[in-house]
Structures are given as C-alpha cells and as structure tokens.
Design a protein around this motif. Structure first.
Motif, PDB file in Angstrom:
ATOM      1  N   ILE A  22     -20.765 -29.568  26.299  1.00 41.90           N
ATOM      2  CA  ILE A  22     -20.517 -28.407  25.099  1.00 41.90           C
ATOM      3  C   ILE A  22     -20.528 -28.658  23.805  1.00 41.90           C
ATOM      4  CG2 ILE A  22     -19.015 -26.539  24.838  1.00 41.90           C
ATOM      5  CD1 ILE A  22     -18.501 -26.563  27.887  1.00 41.90           C
ATOM      6  N   SER A  23     -19.668 -29.969  23.444  1.00 48.62           N
ATOM      7  CA  SER A  23     -19.700 -30.282  21.903  1.00 48.62           C
ATOM      8  C   SER A  23     -21.110 -30.688  21.590  1.00 48.62           C
ATOM      9  CB  SER A  23     -18.767 -31.541  21.658  1.00 48.62           C
ATOM     10  OG  SER A  23     -17.523 -31.085  22.221  1.00 48.62           O
ATOM     11  N   ALA A  24     -21.894 -31.449  22.391  1.00 50.83           N
ATOM     12  CA  ALA A  24     -23.213 -31.828  21.929  1.00 50.83           C
ATOM     13  C   ALA A  24     -24.211 -30.373  21.693  1.00 50.83           C
ATOM     14  CB  ALA A  24     -24.099 -32.420  23.057  1.00 50.83           C
ATOM     15  N   LEU A  25     -24.046 -29.485  22.858  1.00 53.93           N
ATOM     16  CA  LEU A  25     -24.779 -28.294  22.387  1.00 53.93           C
ATOM     17  C   LEU A  25     -24.143 -27.229  21.035  1.00 53.93           C
ATOM     18  CD1 LEU A  25     -26.491 -26.114  23.750  1.00 53.93           C
ATOM     19  CD2 LEU A  25     -24.894 -25.225  25.100  1.00 53.93           C
ATOM     20  N   LYS A  26     -22.838 -27.581  21.049  1.00 57.84           N
ATOM     21  CA  LYS A  26     -22.418 -26.764  19.678  1.00 57.84           C
ATOM     22  C   LYS A  26     -22.995 -27.602  18.392  1.00 57.84           C
ATOM     23  CE  LYS A  26     -18.018 -25.374  21.279  1.00 57.84           C
ATOM     24  NZ  LYS A  26     -17.589 -23.987  20.781  1.00 57.84           N
ATOM     25  N   ALA A  27     -23.162 -28.821  18.441  1.00 56.09           N
ATOM     26  CA  ALA A  27     -23.544 -29.582  17.335  1.00 56.09           C
ATOM     27  C   ALA A  27     -25.284 -29.390  17.258  1.00 56.09           C
ATOM     28  CB  ALA A  27     -23.303 -30.892  17.545  1.00 56.09           C
ATOM     29  N   ALA A  28     -25.869 -29.324  18.240  1.00 55.77           N
ATOM     30  CA  ALA A  28     -27.339 -29.257  18.246  1.00 55.77           C
ATOM     31  C   ALA A  28     -27.807 -27.951  17.646  1.00 55.77           C
ATOM     32  CB  ALA A  28     -28.127 -29.442  19.914  1.00 55.77           C
ATOM     33  N   LYS A  29     -26.864 -26.823  17.816  1.00 55.84           N
ATOM     34  CA  LYS A  29     -27.130 -25.505  17.375  1.00 55.84           C
ATOM     35  C   LYS A  29     -27.091 -25.394  15.836  1.00 55.84           C
ATOM     36  CE  LYS A  29     -25.510 -22.562  20.968  1.00 55.84           C
ATOM     37  NZ  LYS A  29     -24.490 -21.645  21.561  1.00 55.84           N
ATOM     38  N   LEU A  30     -26.126 -26.398  15.246  1.00 59.48           N
ATOM     39  CA  LEU A  30     -25.849 -26.550  13.849  1.00 59.48           C
ATOM     40  C   LEU A  30     -27.210 -27.422  13.417  1.00 59.48           C
ATOM     41  CD1 LEU A  30     -22.146 -27.368  13.656  1.00 59.48           C
ATOM     42  CD2 LEU A  30     -23.583 -25.244  12.972  1.00 59.48           C
ATOM     43  N   ARG A  31     -27.530 -28.574  14.086  1.00 60.74           N
ATOM     44  CA  ARG A  31     -28.749 -29.448  13.613  1.00 60.74           C
ATOM     45  C   ARG A  31     -30.016 -28.871  13.665  1.00 60.74           C
ATOM     46  NH1 ARG A  31     -28.501 -33.972  10.491  1.00 60.74           N
ATOM     47  NH2 ARG A  31     -30.356 -35.276  11.114  1.00 60.74           N
ATOM     48  N   TRP A  32     -30.104 -28.124  14.747  1.00 61.08           N
ATOM     49  CA  TRP A  32     -31.558 -27.352  14.694  1.00 61.08           C
ATOM     50  C   TRP A  32     -31.575 -26.148  15.203  1.00 61.08           C
ATOM     51  CZ3 TRP A  32     -30.379 -31.744  18.314  1.00 61.08           C
ATOM     52  CH2 TRP A  32     -30.842 -33.078  17.702  1.00 61.08           C
ATOM     53  N   PRO A  33     -31.129 -25.134  13.842  1.00 64.25           N
ATOM     54  CA  PRO A  33     -30.891 -23.681  14.388  1.00 64.25           C
ATOM     55  C   PRO A  33     -32.117 -23.062  14.704  1.00 64.25           C
ATOM     56  CG  PRO A  33     -30.537 -24.379  12.153  1.00 64.25           C
ATOM     57  CD  PRO A  33     -30.593 -25.528  12.780  1.00 64.25           C
ATOM     58  N   ASP A  34     -33.264 -23.506  14.201  1.00 60.45           N
ATOM     59  CA  ASP A  34     -34.544 -22.761  14.457  1.00 60.45           C
ATOM     60  C   ASP A  34     -34.760 -22.911  15.973  1.00 60.45           C
ATOM     61  OD1 ASP A  34     -34.496 -25.676  13.618  1.00 60.45           O
ATOM     62  OD2 ASP A  34     -36.954 -25.528  13.574  1.00 60.45           O
ATOM     63  N   LEU A  35     -34.489 -24.058  16.748  1.00 66.66           N
ATOM     64  CA  LEU A  35     -34.694 -24.254  18.035  1.00 66.66           C
ATOM     65  C   LEU A  35     -33.485 -23.629  18.914  1.00 66.66           C
ATOM     66  CD1 LEU A  35     -35.744 -28.278  17.990  1.00 66.66           C
ATOM     67  CD2 LEU A  35     -37.190 -26.042  17.807  1.00 66.66           C
TER      68      LEU A  35
END
Length: 171
Positions: A22-35
C-alpha cells in the motif's frame, strides 16, 4: 543463564507485505500521476494482491515502486512503456527481477535515490497522519505477540519501526 534471541521484525515477527504494498501504491501515485490517476479501486486491490506475491524479490523498499508500476503496465497495455511488461507474470517477476530491475530503471529514466526518498516519505507520512490505517496494513504472525510477552529468554527485536512495535506489545 537463558538464551538470547535477536529477531528481525519484517517478515520474521510481522507480516508487513500489506503495508509495504500500500505504501508503494501511494508513492507510485505521486511519482507517476499520469499513469495512476485513473486507476480504479479494483485494479489497486489487484496490484496489492500481486505485490504480496512478488514481495520476496524486494531487497530495498524503493523496488516496490518499480514493481507496482510494472504490474500496472502488465494489467493495462495502453500505458505500457517497458519492454519487459508484455506477457510478464508473477512467476516471471520472481524468477527474473534482478534482470528486470535495471531495464525498467533505464527505460523509465528513474533514479534510485529519488525513489528511496519518496518511498520513505510516503511511509513516514502515512504512519504520522493515519497511524490506525498504517497499523492495519501490518500484522503479527499468529502466536508471535504472546510468545514475545511470555518469553523466558532475552529477546531483542531488530527494527526501524520501534514506535509501532511498542504500541502493539503494550496493547
């Protein structure tokens, strides 16, 4: 004199796979918001389930961001930017992660230190701002808490999550 035990926290005493995913998913949303901006909750749930399966290949937390994105690319071909995503399975990730990681790092033009910082910040922010939600993502393996409470030998726990651990032991 009794025995002395030094036990690792992550994966030995506690199953942290859910929290890490879940932490990774939250971080990925910040890193790659377009994806990740249009990813629905069922896809998020699928990613977390798959992350729990591929967790054994992770050596450092930042890799979880790469895995989350790679899983999304396997699920949604229209966003695919990695040459390794097509046809990739969980088994393929488990077998070849050490070959795949440098490829996706290069193809996505990612920086290890930036990913480390982001993952740590997201995890720390979640812990600080939603402690109850963060705790729900972690769980002691069955019987561990009682075994620690009633151990007749000295037990040392190796962790960076001391505050969380103490709150569970005291509860």
């Amino acid at each position: 004199m009794g025995h002395l035990y030094a036990l690792d926290f992550d994966g030995v005493l506690c199953d942290t796979c859910g929290e890490t995913a879940i932490s990774a998913l939250k971080a990925a949303k910040l890193r790659w918001p377009d994806l990740f901006g249009s990813v629905d909750s069922s896809t998020e749930d699928w990613i977390v389930e798959q992350m729990i399966k591929v967790r054994p290949v992770v050596e450092t937390g930042y890799e979880t961001l790469l895995l989350v994105r790679l899983l999304l690319e396997t699920r949604v071909p229209s966003i695919r930017k990695s040459s390794v995503a097509e046809g990739l399975t969980v088994e393929g990730v488990l077998e070849d992660w050490f070959k795949l990681k440098p490829i996706v790092m290069e193809e996505w033009n990612e920086n290890r230190d930036d990913l480390i910082d982001l993952f740590g910040k997201v995890r720390d922010d979640w812990l600080e701002n939603d402690f109850a939600g963060w705790i729900q993502g972690n769980r002691f393996y069955p019987g561990v808490a009682d075994a620690l409470r009633f151990a007749s030998s000295k037990v040392y726990i190796v962790t960076t999550k001391l505050v969380w651990l103490l709150s569970l032991l005291i509860a």
